[in-house]
Design a protein around this motif. Structure first.
Motif, PDB file in Angstrom:
ATOM      1  N   PHE A 138      31.295  40.359  46.055  1.00  0.00           N
ATOM      2  CA  PHE A 138      31.246  40.712  47.482  1.00  0.00           C
ATOM      3  C   PHE A 138      30.846  39.499  48.325  1.00  0.00           C
ATOM      4  O   PHE A 138      31.402  39.254  49.385  1.00  0.00           O
ATOM      5  CB  PHE A 138      30.252  41.859  47.691  1.00  0.00           C
ATOM      6  N   LEU A 139      29.879  38.749  47.833  1.00  0.00           N
ATOM      7  CA  LEU A 139      29.446  37.561  48.581  1.00  0.00           C
ATOM      8  C   LEU A 139      30.602  36.589  48.776  1.00  0.00           C
ATOM      9  O   LEU A 139      30.730  35.949  49.815  1.00  0.00           O
ATOM     10  CB  LEU A 139      28.310  36.856  47.838  1.00  0.00           C
ATOM     11  N   ALA A 140      31.435  36.489  47.749  1.00  0.00           N
ATOM     12  CA  ALA A 140      32.527  35.526  47.827  1.00  0.00           C
ATOM     13  C   ALA A 140      33.711  36.061  48.609  1.00  0.00           C
ATOM     14  O   ALA A 140      34.376  35.315  49.318  1.00  0.00           O
ATOM     15  CB  ALA A 140      32.956  35.135  46.414  1.00  0.00           C
ATOM     16  N   HIS A 141      34.002  37.388  48.473  1.00  0.00           N
ATOM     17  CA  HIS A 141      35.253  37.901  49.023  1.00  0.00           C
ATOM     18  C   HIS A 141      35.081  38.972  50.082  1.00  0.00           C
ATOM     19  O   HIS A 141      36.040  39.293  50.793  1.00  0.00           O
ATOM     20  CB  HIS A 141      36.119  38.455  47.887  1.00  0.00           C
ATOM     21  N   GLY A 142      33.934  39.623  50.156  1.00  0.00           N
ATOM     22  CA  GLY A 142      33.676  40.549  51.244  1.00  0.00           C
ATOM     23  C   GLY A 142      34.111  41.970  51.001  1.00  0.00           C
ATOM     24  O   GLY A 142      34.096  42.786  51.914  1.00  0.00           O
ATOM     25  N   TYR A 143      34.506  42.315  49.790  1.00  0.00           N
ATOM     26  CA  TYR A 143      34.867  43.715  49.529  1.00  0.00           C
ATOM     27  C   TYR A 143      34.515  44.057  48.093  1.00  0.00           C
ATOM     28  O   TYR A 143      34.198  43.179  47.279  1.00  0.00           O
ATOM     29  CB  TYR A 143      36.348  43.974  49.821  1.00  0.00           C
ATOM     30  N   VAL A 144      34.603  45.356  47.819  1.00  0.00           N
ATOM     31  CA  VAL A 144      34.283  45.823  46.470  1.00  0.00           C
ATOM     32  C   VAL A 144      35.539  45.684  45.619  1.00  0.00           C
ATOM     33  O   VAL A 144      36.583  46.206  45.995  1.00  0.00           O
ATOM     34  CB  VAL A 144      33.808  47.289  46.497  1.00  0.00           C
ATOM     35  N   PRO A 145      35.428  44.979  44.464  1.00  0.00           N
ATOM     36  CA  PRO A 145      36.644  44.722  43.677  1.00  0.00           C
ATOM     37  C   PRO A 145      36.955  45.882  42.740  1.00  0.00           C
ATOM     38  O   PRO A 145      36.138  46.771  42.536  1.00  0.00           O
ATOM     39  CB  PRO A 145      36.255  43.502  42.866  1.00  0.00           C
ATOM     40  N   SER A 146      38.137  45.822  42.215  1.00  0.00           N
ATOM     41  CA  SER A 146      38.456  46.728  41.113  1.00  0.00           C
ATOM     42  C   SER A 146      37.895  46.140  39.830  1.00  0.00           C
ATOM     43  O   SER A 146      37.425  44.993  39.798  1.00  0.00           O
ATOM     44  CB  SER A 146      39.972  46.880  41.001  1.00  0.00           C
ATOM     45  N   GLN A 147      37.975  46.898  38.744  1.00  0.00           N
ATOM     46  CA  GLN A 147      37.436  46.389  37.476  1.00  0.00           C
ATOM     47  C   GLN A 147      38.172  45.133  37.040  1.00  0.00           C
ATOM     48  O   GLN A 147      37.566  44.156  36.598  1.00  0.00           O
ATOM     49  CB  GLN A 147      37.584  47.461  36.391  1.00  0.00           C
ATOM     50  N   ASN A 148      39.482  45.181  37.169  1.00  0.00           N
ATOM     51  CA  ASN A 148      40.270  44.004  36.763  1.00  0.00           C
ATOM     52  C   ASN A 148      39.906  42.792  37.588  1.00  0.00           C
ATOM     53  O   ASN A 148      39.780  41.682  37.069  1.00  0.00           O
ATOM     54  CB  ASN A 148      41.767  44.292  36.942  1.00  0.00           C
ATOM     55  N   GLN A 149      39.762  43.026  38.870  1.00  0.00           N
ATOM     56  CA  GLN A 149      39.409  41.898  39.751  1.00  0.00           C
ATOM     57  C   GLN A 149      38.051  41.309  39.365  1.00  0.00           C
ATOM     58  O   GLN A 149      37.871  40.090  39.344  1.00  0.00           O
ATOM     59  CB  GLN A 149      39.390  42.380  41.208  1.00  0.00           C
ATOM     60  N   LEU A 150      37.136  42.202  39.014  1.00  0.00           N
ATOM     61  CA  LEU A 150      35.796  41.712  38.651  1.00  0.00           C
ATOM     62  C   LEU A 150      35.844  40.858  37.362  1.00  0.00           C
ATOM     63  O   LEU A 150      35.215  39.809  37.262  1.00  0.00           O
ATOM     64  CB  LEU A 150      34.847  42.892  38.459  1.00  0.00           C
ATOM     65  N   GLU A 151      36.640  41.339  36.415  1.00  0.00           N
ATOM     66  CA  GLU A 151      36.729  40.587  35.153  1.00  0.00           C
ATOM     67  C   GLU A 151      37.433  39.249  35.337  1.00  0.00           C
ATOM     68  O   GLU A 151      37.052  38.244  34.755  1.00  0.00           O
ATOM     69  CB  GLU A 151      37.436  41.435  34.097  1.00  0.00           C
ATOM     70  N   LEU A 152      38.427  39.246  36.187  1.00  0.00           N
ATOM     71  CA  LEU A 152      39.102  37.966  36.479  1.00  0.00           C
ATOM     72  C   LEU A 152      38.144  36.988  37.170  1.00  0.00           C
ATOM     73  O   LEU A 152      38.143  35.785  36.902  1.00  0.00           O
ATOM     74  CB  LEU A 152      40.324  38.214  37.377  1.00  0.00           C
ATOM     75  N   PHE A 153      37.340  37.550  38.065  1.00  0.00           N
ATOM     76  CA  PHE A 153      36.348  36.732  38.786  1.00  0.00           C
ATOM     77  C   PHE A 153      35.352  36.087  37.792  1.00  0.00           C
ATOM     78  O   PHE A 153      35.068  34.882  37.853  1.00  0.00           O
ATOM     79  CB  PHE A 153      35.614  37.636  39.781  1.00  0.00           C
ATOM     80  N   ALA A 154      34.883  36.906  36.826  1.00  0.00           N
ATOM     81  CA  ALA A 154      33.933  36.382  35.833  1.00  0.00           C
ATOM     82  C   ALA A 154      34.589  35.309  34.968  1.00  0.00           C
ATOM     83  O   ALA A 154      33.970  34.293  34.619  1.00  0.00           O
ATOM     84  CB  ALA A 154      33.418  37.507  34.937  1.00  0.00           C
ATOM     85  N   CYS A 155      35.823  35.513  34.675  1.00  0.00           N
ATOM     86  CA  CYS A 155      36.527  34.541  33.831  1.00  0.00           C
ATOM     87  C   CYS A 155      36.697  33.223  34.573  1.00  0.00           C
ATOM     88  O   CYS A 155      36.502  32.144  34.008  1.00  0.00           O
ATOM     89  CB  CYS A 155      37.872  35.153  33.460  1.00  0.00           C
ATOM     90  N   ARG A 156      37.077  33.357  35.886  1.00  0.00           N
ATOM     91  CA  ARG A 156      37.316  32.144  36.669  1.00  0.00           C
ATOM     92  C   ARG A 156      36.022  31.364  36.892  1.00  0.00           C
ATOM     93  O   ARG A 156      35.990  30.150  36.827  1.00  0.00           O
ATOM     94  CB  ARG A 156      37.946  32.532  38.008  1.00  0.00           C
ATOM     95  N   GLU A 157      34.932  32.083  37.094  1.00  0.00           N
ATOM     96  CA  GLU A 157      33.651  31.419  37.352  1.00  0.00           C
ATOM     97  C   GLU A 157      32.913  31.070  36.046  1.00  0.00           C
ATOM     98  O   GLU A 157      31.829  30.496  36.076  1.00  0.00           O
ATOM     99  CB  GLU A 157      32.753  32.314  38.215  1.00  0.00           C
ATOM    100  N   ASP A 158      33.460  31.455  34.915  1.00  0.00           N
ATOM    101  CA  ASP A 158      32.939  31.128  33.588  1.00  0.00           C
ATOM    102  C   ASP A 158      31.512  31.630  33.394  1.00  0.00           C
ATOM    103  O   ASP A 158      30.594  30.893  33.087  1.00  0.00           O
ATOM    104  CB  ASP A 158      32.991  29.614  33.338  1.00  0.00           C
ATOM    105  N   PHE A 159      31.323  32.914  33.648  1.00  0.00           N
ATOM    106  CA  PHE A 159      30.032  33.498  33.273  1.00  0.00           C
ATOM    107  C   PHE A 159      30.293  34.758  32.454  1.00  0.00           C
ATOM    108  O   PHE A 159      31.348  35.390  32.577  1.00  0.00           O
ATOM    109  CB  PHE A 159      29.142  33.780  34.501  1.00  0.00           C
ATOM    110  N   ALA A 160      29.298  35.055  31.629  1.00  0.00           N
ATOM    111  CA  ALA A 160      29.468  36.184  30.725  1.00  0.00           C
ATOM    112  C   ALA A 160      29.203  37.478  31.474  1.00  0.00           C
ATOM    113  O   ALA A 160      28.223  37.587  32.205  1.00  0.00           O
ATOM    114  CB  ALA A 160      28.501  36.047  29.555  1.00  0.00           C
ATOM    115  N   LEU A 161      30.080  38.429  31.290  1.00  0.00           N
ATOM    116  CA  LEU A 161      29.987  39.710  31.991  1.00  0.00           C
ATOM    117  C   LEU A 161      29.722  40.797  30.964  1.00  0.00           C
ATOM    118  O   LEU A 161      30.351  40.818  29.902  1.00  0.00           O
ATOM    119  CB  LEU A 161      31.312  39.982  32.718  1.00  0.00           C
ATOM    120  N   GLN A 162      28.778  41.656  31.328  1.00  0.00           N
ATOM    121  CA  GLN A 162      28.463  42.737  30.394  1.00  0.00           C
ATOM    122  C   GLN A 162      29.649  43.687  30.252  1.00  0.00           C
ATOM    123  O   GLN A 162      30.429  43.866  31.180  1.00  0.00           O
ATOM    124  CB  GLN A 162      27.247  43.515  30.891  1.00  0.00           C
ATOM    125  N   ALA A 163      29.722  44.285  29.092  1.00  0.00           N
ATOM    126  CA  ALA A 163      30.793  45.263  28.859  1.00  0.00           C
ATOM    127  C   ALA A 163      30.500  46.524  29.680  1.00  0.00           C
ATOM    128  O   ALA A 163      29.330  46.838  29.948  1.00  0.00           O
ATOM    129  CB  ALA A 163      30.853  45.597  27.382  1.00  0.00           C
TER     130      ALA A 163
END
Lengths: 636, 494
Positions: free
Chosen positions: B213-238
Motif C-alpha cells: 500500500f505504501l508503494a502503490h496506494g491500494y490493496v493488492p490481490s494475492q498474486n500481486q502481493l507475491e509478485l511484489f515480494a519476489c521483486r523486492e526480494d524478501f521472504a513472504l510468509q505462506a
C-alpha cells in the motif's frame, strides 16, 4: 731426494737441509717428514720414567677434563645431521670360527707374504725412513734371523699366554714347530730370546695398531658404513703379579687394622665384575671426585734385594683404618683398586675398545691401569679411532659407566652423538625428575613461548655449532600456540650435556643403537677365546705382569682380527690361502621396512612414545605455559 | 615354497602368514600334542610350548612349511604395544567357542583409545579459539578451526602430526566431557556459547500488504502481493488464513500507522492523502535461494584458488574451511554437485572461463524459458480444442413455461432442478422468454430475498398451441457463449 740427481742439483743446500733435519731429530725426537705422505713410525708412549713413578698410561689421568675443548681442527664447522645415518650390520663379518684355514699356522704364513707384514717390520725396525741406517751397528753376535713380530702374532693366535709353553711347543716335532719355520726362523730361538724380544716389542705396540689402521682405512674406503656407529666399552684384566702387605712402621700398621689388612686378598674375576657393576649402577659421579678417590694409591718404585739380586717393586698405599698401608707388587705399571667392605683388591687395568657396530670388530683399543678412570681412557681411544677411520664416528654407544656430563660434552663438542642409558644423578632419581622448562626428560627442547614440545628432527633443525664452537640444538615449536612459536629457537647443549645429546631420543636410530649395544658385549669374550687377551684369572691370564704386555697383546689381536676380516671380505687378495669369502649382504637394522622386519629400535621407541602420551608431554607445561594460560584467560 | 624365499632381509625365516591362520595352527597343534600326551585326559588348552613344538612339523602338510615355534607365534601375535601373546592365554582363546579370530586379533592390534584430560581439552579449545579469534566455540566451529589450523601453510609434517594429536576433534572432546560441549567450554574457561539465534522469520502477509500500500496506494490481490515480494526480494510468509482476513489485518495495520485508509478491494484508486513512498526493503529477510548456478560455483572455486597460498594443495577440507561463514561462497555440496573441486578448478584455469560460463548460463536460461513457453503454448492451444460449444436444449424454454403453468411462480433453484441446467442457463432462458413477453420476475422480500418467475397472460395463451410455440421458440438459435455473456440476475444468493 730420490732418483737421479738433476744437472743443477745444489749439494750445499741439500747438505744443509739434511743437517737441519738431523739436528731436529735429536733435539725434538720428531722425525722429519719426507714429504711423501709415508706412514711414519709411531713414537713409544713411554715418555717419562725418570724416577720410576710414571707409567705409560699416566698421560691418560684426567685426560677427559683436560682435553674437553677440541682444537680448531677437530671442531665441526657445520650442522650435524643424522638424517642419512643408519644402523647396519654385516652378518658373519667377525665370526672366524667356521674358517679352518684361518687358524694360527696358515694365517701367519699368509700374513708374512702380505705387504702388511713388511709394513709392520718396517715400523718396528724404523726402516721406513731415511734415518734408520744412521744407527751405529750394534756389537756382539749377529741377531737371529727371523720375523719376531710374526712370531709374536703366532704366539697370540695360538692362544698361548706363557712363553715357556710356547717355546716348548715350538720345538721340533711339536705342534707349533711349523710356526717357527713360517716366521722365518731356521733355528728355534731360546726362551730367553723369545722373552726378550717380546718385551722389546711392547714398546712397538703402536706399530701393530698402525698396520691394523691401514687395513681399517682400506676397508672404510670400500664400505663407508664402517665406523659410523661405534660401541664403546672397557673390559677388565688382572695382573699376574701378587700384592704384598709391607708396611714399614709395623707398630702403626697393627694399631690401624694391620692384621685385617694382611687378610686382604686378590678379588676373583666374578667379584671384580660384581663390584664394577655396582660402581656403574651408582649415581652419576663427579668425575674429578671419583678420579681423586681411586687415584693416589700409587707410590714410588722401590728396590729390594733378593736372591736374584735387586728387584724393583711398585709401592701402593691403601688407606684403611685411618692409615695408608704400604703394599708392594712386582707389577710396576698396573693399578690397584681396594674395596674396603669386601676387603679385596684388584690389581690390573682396563682394555677399552671402540667396536664398530657394522662389522663387530674393534676400531681402536687402549689399555691402561685401573687407577685411571674408564672415561679418561676415552680421549686416547677416540684419537685412535679417528686416526683409523680418517673421520670422526657419527654415534658412540656406551653403557651406564660412561654416562657423565664431561663425557657427553667431550663428544658433543666434536659432533659425535652419544647414546647411553638413563643414569641417576642423585639417589632414587626418576626420569621425570629431569623435566625442566627448557628440556623434558627425553631431551626434547621446550618452546620458550608456549612450553610446547620442540621439533629437532625435521630437516634444517637439530644440532649445530655457533661461531664460538659451542654446540646447540636448533628447534621449532611443534604446537605453535603463539606467533613467536614459529621462530627457529636455539638451546645450547651446555644447558644439560646429557639431556641435550646430539641424537634425539625420538629418532628410531637412538633406540636401535641402544638395542644393538648389548649384542656387542660378547666381542670381548670372543677375543678372549681367540687370543687370550685381557685375561682375568687362571689359565687365560698372561703370566707376564704389567700393562705393556696387555697392550701389545690387544694390539696384536686387533691386527689379526682385521687381517682375517680383510681376507674374508676380499679386501686383501690371499697369496696362497684359500679363504672362503663372506658373501653376506649388509642388513639394515634401524629402519622400519615391512611389518615382519621392523627396526630393532621400534619397540623401544614405541615405549618412549607411550610414556610421552601417558605423561602428556605433547602439551605445553612450565612457566611459559602458565604465562600463556594467563594470557588466554585475560582475553576471556 | 622354498625356505630361501621365506627368508627376510636379515636372513631369518619369516614366512608371511595370515595371523588368523596362526590361531588355527595353534589350535590344531595343541589338539595333536594333547593326543600324543601320556595322559589320555590331557586338555589341549594345557599343552606346553615344548610339546607343541614337537608336533609342529606334522602341521606342515596342511599349512605349508615352515611352521614357526610356539614362542615365535606368540611373538607374531603380539598386541598393539608389542607384548607377546601369553601362551596359555592364547590356548584359552583358540579353544573358546564363538571367538572370531579375525575380530579378536584386530582388537588386540588396534590402537587403544586415547585418554583425554582436562589439560588437553583446555589447550585444544583455547588454541582453536585463539586461532579463530573468538571467545566461544561451537563444535562445528571448533572442527572447522582445527581443520584450518592443521592445513595452514608452513607447518612441517611432524608439526602437523603433533598438532593433530594435541587437538582432538569436537566429538572426542564432547565424549570426554560426558557428552556436553558446554562442559568442554567450561574446562577451557571459554565463554558459554550463545543460544541459537532464531531463524529470521519471513514477513507476515498483512505487513507485506501494508508495504504494498505504501508503494502503490491500494490493496493488492494475492498474486500481486507475491509478485511484489519476489521483486523486492524478501521472504513472504505462506498464506495461513482467508485472504479477506489478511486484507482486514493489513488495513488495520495501515490505519494504526496513521496512514489514510485504503479503498476497499478491488479498488485501485489511492485514498485521499496518500503519497507514494520509496521503500528500502533490503533489511527484510531475503528470499531463500533455491539453487546455485554453475557460474556461482565457478566463481567460488576461483576465489578459493586465489586464496590458496603458494604450495598449498586445494583439498576438500581446505575448501570447507575456506567457505565457512562466507555467504557468497558456494558450499562444498554445491561444488560437488557441479563435478567437484578438481573439475571446477580445472575449468577456471582456462582464460575465458567466465565468458564461457556466462554464455552457457544464458543459453540454459533461454532454453528453460523456451521450454516453459512451449509448455504454456501447448496448454493454450489445447483449451479451445477441448471446449466444445454447448448446444441449448430446444425443449428447455417449453419445459420452463410448462413448469410455471403447472406449479405457479418458481424460483431459479426449482427450475434448475426441473430442467437439469445451471443457474445461468435458467437466467438465460428466462431472459429469452421475457423478451417474448411470456414470463416476468417478481421480487420476494422474505427472510431470504430472491426473484420468482411467473407466467404472463401471453405466455398462458401461447401454451394453448404447443406445436406453434415449439416452432416459435426454435426460431432464434441460442449458444452457450451467448449464455455466458448474459449477466446473472443481481443479488442472487450464493
Amino acid at each position: 731426494m730420490q732418483g737421479t740427481l738433476a744437472p743443477n742439483f745444489d749439494f750445499r743446500n741439500a747438505l744443509l737441509l739434511v743437517a737441519i733435519q738431523f739436528v731436529l731429530y735429536f733435539v725434538s725426537g720428531e722425525r722429519p717428514s719426507d714429504g711423501r705422505g709415508m706412514m711414519t713410525r709411531p713414537k713409544p708412549t713411554l715418555t717419562r720414567l725418570a724416577n720410576g713413578a710414571a707409567t705409560m698410561a699416566d698421560h691418560l689421568r684426567g685426560a677427559l677434563r683436560r682435553e674437553l675443548i677440541p682444537s680448531a681442527e677437530e671442531r665441526p664447522r657445520q650442522r650435524v645431521s643424522f638424517e642419512g645415518t643408519q644402523l647396519w650390520h654385516l652378518p658373519e663379518a667377525g665370526r672366524f670360527k667356521k674358517d679352518a684355514e684361518l687358524t694360527a699356522l696358515p694365517l701367519i704364513r699368509e700374513f708374512r707374504q702380505q705387504l702388511a707384514s713388511q709394513l709392520l717390520n718396517e715400523l718396528i725396525t724404523g726402516s721406513d725412513d731415511e734415518f734408520a741406517d744412521w744407527d751405529s751397528p750394534k756389537r756382539g753376535r749377529p741377531p737371529l734371523e727371523g720375523d719376531w713380530a710374526a712370531l709374536y702374532l703366532a704366539y697370540v693366535a695360538s692362544k698361548c699366554v706363557v712363553v715357556e709353553d710356547f717355546h716348548r711347543n715350538l720345538q721340533k716335532g711339536k705342534l707349533l714347530h711349523p710356526l717357527a719355520e713360517a716366521c722365518g726362523f731356521t733355528d728355534i730361538p731360546s726362551r730367553q730370546a723369545i722373552d726378550a724380544h717380546f718385551v722389546e716389542l711392547e714398546k712397538h705396540a703402536d706399530a701393530f695398531i698402525e698396520v691394523a689402521r691401514e687395513l681399517i682405512r682400506r676397508a672404510k674406503r670400500e664400505d663407508p658404513r664402517i665406523g659410523e656407529v661405534v660401541f664403546l666399552d672397557s673390559t677388565r684384566w688382572s695382573s699376574a703379579a701378587a700384592l704384598e702387605h709391607a708396611c714399614e712402621d709395623l707398630d702403626a700398621c697393627f694399631a690401624h687394622g694391620g692384621k685385617k689388612m694382611a687378610r686382604a686378598r686378590k678379588a676373583l674375576a666374578p667379584e671384580i665384575d660384581e663390584l664394577h657393576q655396582r660402581d656403574g649402577g651408582a649415581v652419576e659421579p663427579d668425575i674429578d671426585l671419583y678420579a681423586a678417590s681411586i687415584d693416589g694409591t700409587r707410590g714410588p718404585i722401590v728396590t729390594r734385594m733378593s736372591q736374584r739380586g735387586a728387584l724393583k717393586y711398585r709401592s701402593f698405599f691403601i688407606k684403611a683404618h685411618g692409615l695408608p698401608h704400604r703394599w708392594l707388587s712386582r707389577d710396576l705399571s698396573s693399578g690397584v683398586r681396594y674395596y674396603e667392605d669386601e676387603r679385596v683388591f684388584w690389581l690390573g687395568g682396563y682394555a677399552q675398545a671402540a667396536r664398530d657396530m657394522y662389522t663387530g670388530l674393534d676400531l681402536a683399543v687402549s689399555v691402561f691401569p685401573n687407577d685411571v678412570c674408564e672415561w679418561d681412557g676415552y680421549p686416547e681411544t677416540y684419537k685412535q679411532m679417528v686416526a683409523a677411520l680418517g673421520e670422526r664416528p657419527r654415534v658412540v654407544s656406551v653403557d651406564r659407566g660412561f654416562v657423565n656430563r664431561p663425557f657427553y660434552e667431550y663428544n658433543a663438542r666434536r659432533g659425535v652423538a652419544v647414546v647411553g642409558p638413563f643414569r641417576e644423578r642423585k639417589p632414587k632419581e626418576k626420569l621425570e625428575d629431569r623435566r625442566t622448562d627448557a628440556v623434558d626428560e627425553h631431551g626434547v627442547p621446550r618452546c620458550a613461548y608456549c612450553g610446547g614440545p620442540g621439533d629437532r628432527i625435521s630437516p634444517g633443525l637439530g644440532p649445530a655449532f655457533n661461531q664460538a664452537g659451542e654446540p646447540y640444538i636448533a628447534f621449532r615449536c611443534l604446537l605453535q600456540h603463539t606467533h613467536d612459536c614459529r621462530k627457529k629457537q636455539k638451546i645450547l647443549c651446555s644447558t644439560d650435556w646429557v639431556q641435550l645429546a646430539l641424537l634425539a631420543q625420538e629418532a628410531e636410530l637412538f633406540h636401535a643403537v641402544r638395542h644393538a649395544h648389548h649384542n656387542k658385549e660378547s666381542g670381548f669374550n670372543a677375543d678372549r677365546r681367540r687370543y687370550a687377551v685381557a685375561g682375568k684369572e687362571g689359565l687365560g691370564r698372561v703370566c707376564r705382569s704389567g700393562s705393556g704386555v696387555h697392550r701389545l697383546r690387544c694390539a696384536a689381536a686387533h691386527l689379526l682380527n682385521w687381517f682375517r676380516f680383510s681376507l674374508r671380505q676380499g679386501l686383501i687378495d690371499p697369496v696362497e690361502l684359500e679363504v672362503e669369502r663372506n658373501l653376506s649382504e649388509p642388513e639394515l637394522r634401524s629402519e622400519v621396512r615391512d611389518p615382519l622386519t621392523p627396526g630393532v629400535g621400534t619397540d623401544r621407541l614405541n615405549e618412549l612414545l607411550r610414556y610421552r602420551d601417558e605423561h602428556e608431554l605433547d602439551l605445553p607445561y612450565g612457566a611459559p605455559a602458565e604465562h600463556l594460560r594467563r594470557a588466554y584467560e585475560e582475553v576471556a | 615354497m622354498s625356505a630361501q624365499a621365506l627368508r627376510n632381509a636379515r636372513g631369518a625365516f619369516a614366512a608371511i602368514r595370515n595371523p588368523v591362520d596362526l590361531y588355527w595352527i595353534v589350535r590344531e597343534g595343541a589338539l595333536l600334542a594333547a593326543s600324543y600326551d601320556d595322559d589320555p585326559l590331557k586338555s589341549p588348552a594345557k599343552v606346553t610350548q615344548p610339546a607343541w613344538d614337537a608336533v609342529r612339523h606334522a602341521l606342515e602338510s596342511k599349512w605349508g612349511p615352515p611352521i614357526p615355534k610356539a614362542s615365535e607365534i606368540c611373538r607374531r601375535l603380539r598386541d598393539h604395544g608389542g607384548a607377546s601373546y601369553p601362551w596359555y592365554e592364547l590356548l584359552e582363546t583358540v579353544f573358546t567357542d564363538g571367538v572370531s579370530f579375525a575380530q579378536h586379533h584386530a582388537q588386540r592390534r588396534s590402537q587403544p583409545d586415547r585418554t583425554l584430560s582436562d589439560d588437553r581439552v583446555y589447550w585444544a579449545a583455547n588454541r582453536v579459539a585463539a586461532f579463530l579469534q573468538v571467545r566461544t566455540l561451537r563444535p562445528s566451529t571448533y572442527d572447522a578451526g582445527r581443520e584450518q589450523l592443521l592445513e595452514q601453510p608452513g607447518l612441517s609434517q611432524r608439526s602437523r602430526e603433533a598438532m593433530a594429536k594435541a587437538l582432538p576433534n569436537a566429538n572426542q572432546l564432547t565424549a570426554y566431557c560426558g557428552g556436553s560441549w558446554d562442559r568442554a567450554l567450561e574446562i577451557a574457561k571459554l565463554e558459554p556459547r550463545s543460544a541459537l539465534s532464531p531463524a529470521r522469520e519471513a514477513v507476515p502477509r498483512a505487513k507485506a500488504l501494508a508495504f504494498f500500500f505504501l508503494a502503490h496506494g491500494y490493496v493488492p490481490s494475492q498474486n500481486q502481493l507475491e509478485l511484489f515480494a519476489c521483486r523486492e526480494d524478501f521472504a513472504l510468509q505462506a498464506p495461513s488464513e482467508a485472504w479477506e482476513e489478511t486484507c482486514s489485518q493489513g488495513v488495520e495495520l495501515i490505519k494504526a500507522q496513521g496512514l489514510p485508509e485504503p479503498n476497499p478491494y478491488p479498488s485501485k484508486i489511492p485514498p485521499d492523502g496518500w503519497e507514494p513512498v520509496t521503500l528500502d526493503l533490503s533489511g527484510l529477510p531475503a528470499r531463500q535461494r533455491r539453487g546455485q548456478s554453475r557460474l556461482q560455483a565457478l566463481e567460488s572455486a576461483y576465489t578459493f584458488k586465489l586464496d590458496l597460498a603458494s604450495g598449498e594443495t586445494p583439498t576438500d577440507a581446505r575448501y570447507k574451511a575456506f567457505a565457512l561463514g562466507k555467504k557468497d561462497i558456494s558450499s562444498l555440496n554445491v561444488i560437488n554437485r557441479f563435478g567437484g573441486l578438481a573439475v571446477l578448478l580445472r575449468e577456471v584455469a582456462r582464460p575465458d572461463w567466465r565468458e564461457q560460463a556466462t554464455l552457457e548460463q544464458d543459453a540454459a536460461e533461454q532454453e528453460a524459458r523456451e521450454l516453459r513457453a512451449a509448455e504454456k503454448g501447448a496448454a493454450g492451444a489445447r483449451q479451445p480444442a477441448t471446449r466444445k460449444p454447448r448446444q441449448r436444449d430446444p425443449r428447455s424454454p417449453l419445459k420452463f413455461l410448462l413448469k410455471l403453468r403447472n406449479d405457479g411462480p418458481c424460483a431459479n433453484r426449482e427450475l434448475r432442478e426441473t430442467l437439469g441446467v445451471s443457474r445461468m442457463s435458467v437466467c438465460n432462458i428466462f431472459h429469452g422468454l421475457k423478451e417474448r413477453g411470456f414470463v416476468e420476475a417478481t421480487e420476494q422480500t422474505s427472510k431470504s430475498p430472491h426473484q420468482r418467475y411467473t407466467l404472463t397472460v401471453a405466455g398462458r395463451e401461447a401454451l394453448e398451441d404447443v406445436p406453434a410455440l415449439r416452432e416459435l421458440l426454435a426460431s432464434p438459435p441460442c449458444t452457450a457463449d451467448s449464455e455466458s455473456e448474459a449477466g446473472a440476475p443481481e443479488n442472487e444468493a450464493s
